[in-house]
Motif scaffolding. Sequence first.
Motif, PDB file in Angstrom:
ATOM      1  N   ALA A 115      34.279  36.655  50.869  1.00 44.86           N
ATOM      2  CA  ALA A 115      33.636  36.955  49.420  1.00 44.86           C
ATOM      3  C   ALA A 115      32.476  35.846  49.321  1.00 44.86           C
ATOM      4  CB  ALA A 115      34.840  36.866  48.524  1.00 44.86           C
ATOM      5  N   PRO A 116      32.573  34.715  49.378  1.00 41.38           N
ATOM      6  CA  PRO A 116      31.489  33.699  49.260  1.00 41.38           C
ATOM      7  C   PRO A 116      30.085  34.041  49.777  1.00 41.38           C
ATOM      8  CG  PRO A 116      33.318  32.422  49.648  1.00 41.38           C
ATOM      9  CD  PRO A 116      33.693  33.807  49.871  1.00 41.38           C
ATOM     10  N   THR A 117      30.383  34.575  51.113  1.00 40.49           N
ATOM     11  CA  THR A 117      29.052  34.943  51.802  1.00 40.49           C
ATOM     12  C   THR A 117      28.749  36.266  51.268  1.00 40.49           C
ATOM     13  OG1 THR A 117      29.948  33.846  53.791  1.00 40.49           O
ATOM     14  CG2 THR A 117      28.369  35.559  54.281  1.00 40.49           C
ATOM     15  N   ILE A 118      29.422  37.169  50.921  1.00 40.08           N
ATOM     16  CA  ILE A 118      29.103  38.409  50.456  1.00 40.08           C
ATOM     17  C   ILE A 118      28.240  38.165  49.165  1.00 40.08           C
ATOM     18  CG2 ILE A 118      29.846  40.811  48.995  1.00 40.08           C
ATOM     19  CD1 ILE A 118      32.486  40.420  50.781  1.00 40.08           C
ATOM     20  N   ALA A 119      28.757  37.228  48.389  1.00 39.45           N
ATOM     21  CA  ALA A 119      27.907  36.970  47.190  1.00 39.45           C
ATOM     22  C   ALA A 119      26.601  36.351  47.350  1.00 39.45           C
ATOM     23  CB  ALA A 119      28.805  35.975  46.301  1.00 39.45           C
ATOM     24  N   VAL A 146      34.636  38.999  45.320  1.00 42.75           N
ATOM     25  CA  VAL A 146      36.174  38.755  45.527  1.00 42.75           C
ATOM     26  C   VAL A 146      36.877  40.034  45.114  1.00 42.75           C
ATOM     27  CG1 VAL A 146      38.357  37.678  44.697  1.00 42.75           C
ATOM     28  CG2 VAL A 146      36.207  36.333  44.918  1.00 42.75           C
ATOM     29  N   THR A 147      36.427  40.718  44.223  1.00 43.72           N
ATOM     30  CA  THR A 147      37.198  42.141  43.543  1.00 43.72           C
ATOM     31  C   THR A 147      36.943  42.992  44.802  1.00 43.72           C
ATOM     32  OG1 THR A 147      36.577  41.341  41.437  1.00 43.72           O
ATOM     33  CG2 THR A 147      37.321  43.684  41.896  1.00 43.72           C
ATOM     34  N   TRP A 148      35.804  43.174  45.380  1.00 46.85           N
ATOM     35  CA  TRP A 148      35.327  44.493  45.997  1.00 46.85           C
ATOM     36  C   TRP A 148      35.624  43.880  47.511  1.00 46.85           C
ATOM     37  CZ3 TRP A 148      30.713  46.236  42.978  1.00 46.85           C
ATOM     38  CH2 TRP A 148      31.132  47.212  41.722  1.00 46.85           C
ATOM     39  N   ALA A 149      35.861  42.800  48.007  1.00 46.46           N
ATOM     40  CA  ALA A 149      35.835  42.474  49.409  1.00 46.46           C
ATOM     41  C   ALA A 149      36.413  43.315  50.330  1.00 46.46           C
ATOM     42  CB  ALA A 149      36.565  41.020  49.468  1.00 46.46           C
ATOM     43  N   ASP A 150      37.849  44.091  49.793  1.00 49.73           N
ATOM     44  CA  ASP A 150      38.404  44.958  50.726  1.00 49.73           C
ATOM     45  C   ASP A 150      37.704  46.308  50.901  1.00 49.73           C
ATOM     46  OD1 ASP A 150      38.994  45.733  48.161  1.00 49.73           O
ATOM     47  OD2 ASP A 150      41.144  46.314  48.540  1.00 49.73           O
ATOM     48  N   SER A 151      36.577  46.352  49.932  1.00 48.27           N
ATOM     49  CA  SER A 151      36.023  47.810  50.010  1.00 48.27           C
ATOM     50  C   SER A 151      34.456  47.274  50.514  1.00 48.27           C
ATOM     51  CB  SER A 151      35.713  48.319  48.594  1.00 48.27           C
ATOM     52  OG  SER A 151      37.046  48.610  47.991  1.00 48.27           O
ATOM     53  N   THR A 152      34.074  46.342  51.190  1.00 44.94           N
ATOM     54  CA  THR A 152      33.005  45.885  51.715  1.00 44.94           C
ATOM     55  C   THR A 152      32.662  46.010  53.380  1.00 44.94           C
ATOM     56  OG1 THR A 152      32.491  44.417  49.802  1.00 44.94           O
ATOM     57  CG2 THR A 152      31.130  44.088  51.811  1.00 44.94           C
ATOM     58  N   THR A 153      31.874  46.426  53.794  1.00 40.42           N
ATOM     59  CA  THR A 153      31.425  46.406  55.217  1.00 40.42           C
ATOM     60  C   THR A 153      30.362  45.386  55.540  1.00 40.42           C
ATOM     61  OG1 THR A 153      32.094  48.582  55.423  1.00 40.42           O
ATOM     62  CG2 THR A 153      30.820  47.615  56.861  1.00 40.42           C
ATOM     63  N   LEU A 154      30.363  44.571  56.637  1.00 42.97           N
ATOM     64  CA  LEU A 154      29.377  43.660  56.727  1.00 42.97           C
ATOM     65  C   LEU A 154      28.762  43.965  58.205  1.00 42.97           C
ATOM     66  CD1 LEU A 154      31.623  40.259  56.413  1.00 42.97           C
ATOM     67  CD2 LEU A 154      30.276  41.501  54.651  1.00 42.97           C
ATOM     68  N   GLY A 181      23.866  41.650  56.202  1.00 41.45           N
ATOM     69  CA  GLY A 181      23.823  42.805  55.093  1.00 41.45           C
ATOM     70  C   GLY A 181      25.265  42.974  54.824  1.00 41.45           C
ATOM     71  N   ILE A 182      25.295  43.754  53.387  1.00 44.48           N
ATOM     72  CA  ILE A 182      26.600  44.143  53.178  1.00 44.48           C
ATOM     73  C   ILE A 182      26.403  45.635  52.602  1.00 44.48           C
ATOM     74  CG2 ILE A 182      27.600  41.859  52.638  1.00 44.48           C
ATOM     75  CD1 ILE A 182      27.100  43.045  49.538  1.00 44.48           C
ATOM     76  N   GLY A 183      27.564  46.615  52.671  1.00 42.80           N
ATOM     77  CA  GLY A 183      27.679  47.830  52.099  1.00 42.80           C
ATOM     78  C   GLY A 183      28.914  47.689  51.383  1.00 42.80           C
ATOM     79  N   ILE A 184      29.106  48.350  50.111  1.00 42.43           N
ATOM     80  CA  ILE A 184      30.240  48.338  49.282  1.00 42.43           C
ATOM     81  C   ILE A 184      30.390  49.862  48.969  1.00 42.43           C
ATOM     82  CG2 ILE A 184      31.596  47.246  47.273  1.00 42.43           C
ATOM     83  CD1 ILE A 184      29.682  45.079  47.484  1.00 42.43           C
ATOM     84  N   VAL A 185      31.648  50.248  49.491  1.00 47.07           N
ATOM     85  CA  VAL A 185      31.827  51.697  49.079  1.00 47.07           C
ATOM     86  C   VAL A 185      33.234  51.725  48.138  1.00 47.07           C
ATOM     87  CG1 VAL A 185      32.883  53.845  50.200  1.00 47.07           C
ATOM     88  CG2 VAL A 185      31.118  52.632  51.202  1.00 47.07           C
ATOM     89  N   ILE A 186      32.958  52.502  47.185  1.00 39.76           N
ATOM     90  CA  ILE A 186      34.086  52.601  46.149  1.00 39.76           C
ATOM     91  C   ILE A 186      34.346  54.159  45.830  1.00 39.76           C
ATOM     92  CG2 ILE A 186      35.167  51.971  43.817  1.00 39.76           C
ATOM     93  CD1 ILE A 186      34.728  49.523  45.452  1.00 39.76           C
ATOM     94  N   ASP A 187      35.567  54.558  46.454  1.00 35.79           N
ATOM     95  CA  ASP A 187      35.728  56.008  46.511  1.00 35.79           C
ATOM     96  C   ASP A 187      34.672  56.767  47.273  1.00 35.79           C
ATOM     97  OD1 ASP A 187      38.357  55.533  44.839  1.00 35.79           O
ATOM     98  OD2 ASP A 187      37.128  55.397  43.065  1.00 35.79           O
ATOM     99  N   ASP A 188      33.975  57.495  46.222  1.00 35.64           N
ATOM    100  CA  ASP A 188      32.800  58.355  46.954  1.00 35.64           C
ATOM    101  C   ASP A 188      31.409  58.015  46.701  1.00 35.64           C
ATOM    102  OD1 ASP A 188      32.589  58.820  44.148  1.00 35.64           O
ATOM    103  OD2 ASP A 188      32.475  61.112  44.460  1.00 35.64           O
ATOM    104  N   TYR A 220      28.700  36.532  38.231  1.00 35.34           N
ATOM    105  CA  TYR A 220      29.062  38.166  38.435  1.00 35.34           C
ATOM    106  C   TYR A 220      29.217  38.449  39.774  1.00 35.34           C
ATOM    107  CZ  TYR A 220      27.822  42.962  38.862  1.00 35.34           C
ATOM    108  OH  TYR A 220      27.803  44.239  38.877  1.00 35.34           O
ATOM    109  N   PHE A 221      28.145  37.933  40.713  1.00 41.99           N
ATOM    110  CA  PHE A 221      28.234  38.003  41.957  1.00 41.99           C
ATOM    111  C   PHE A 221      29.533  37.648  42.882  1.00 41.99           C
ATOM    112  CE2 PHE A 221      23.901  39.093  41.045  1.00 41.99           C
ATOM    113  CZ  PHE A 221      23.899  40.383  41.773  1.00 41.99           C
ATOM    114  N   ALA A 222      29.916  36.225  42.309  1.00 35.98           N
ATOM    115  CA  ALA A 222      31.214  35.839  43.074  1.00 35.98           C
ATOM    116  C   ALA A 222      32.278  36.464  42.737  1.00 35.98           C
ATOM    117  CB  ALA A 222      31.051  34.343  42.598  1.00 35.98           C
ATOM    118  N   THR A 223      32.333  36.909  41.206  1.00 31.46           N
ATOM    119  CA  THR A 223      33.585  37.591  40.802  1.00 31.46           C
ATOM    120  C   THR A 223      33.553  39.042  41.581  1.00 31.46           C
ATOM    121  OG1 THR A 223      33.564  36.551  38.951  1.00 31.46           O
ATOM    122  CG2 THR A 223      34.999  38.477  38.757  1.00 31.46           C
ATOM    123  N   ARG A 224      32.559  39.735  41.537  1.00 28.23           N
ATOM    124  CA  ARG A 224      32.639  41.205  42.232  1.00 28.23           C
ATOM    125  C   ARG A 224      32.844  41.004  43.647  1.00 28.23           C
ATOM    126  NH1 ARG A 224      33.230  43.469  37.811  1.00 28.23           N
ATOM    127  NH2 ARG A 224      31.622  44.934  36.821  1.00 28.23           N
TER     128      ARG A 224
END
Length: 123
Positions: free
Chosen positions: A13-17, A50-58, A68-75, A44-48
């Motif tokens: 999460a810290p690296t994602i942010a 953490v919230t979306w880490a399990d939906s993130t691809t690195l 880089g990161i990609g965050i997918v939520i549902d569709d 904002y970025f630190a919180t998000r």
Amino acid sequence: MTITVRPATAADAPTIAQVWQPAWLDGHLGHVPDELVAARDDEYFATRAVTWADSTTLATTPDGHVLGIGIVIDDELVQLAVDRSARRLGVGSLLLDAAETTIAECAGQAWLGSARSPDSASP
């Protein structure tokens, strides 16, 4: 350069942010209201992240440096961010491919929104 794509973990999460915030600013400054930019602060970025880490691809280098990161939520591919140092290396394409695969497995159809300059020609 070899680039690996892998799922993020909560520990990332810290690296994602750190990757996401400057890339978001690069893509949005001058294209969204100043109030939105002000709302996208460090917290904002630190919180998000953490919230979306399990939906993130690195996308990472062999030594684990996150490019880089990609965050997918549902569709939806909610966010795609590539570090300045890694642009034009195919990182975004790899993350888009990973997002497409994730969405195909879960939803079947995807959508992506993007910011554009107000003076851009309409599609």
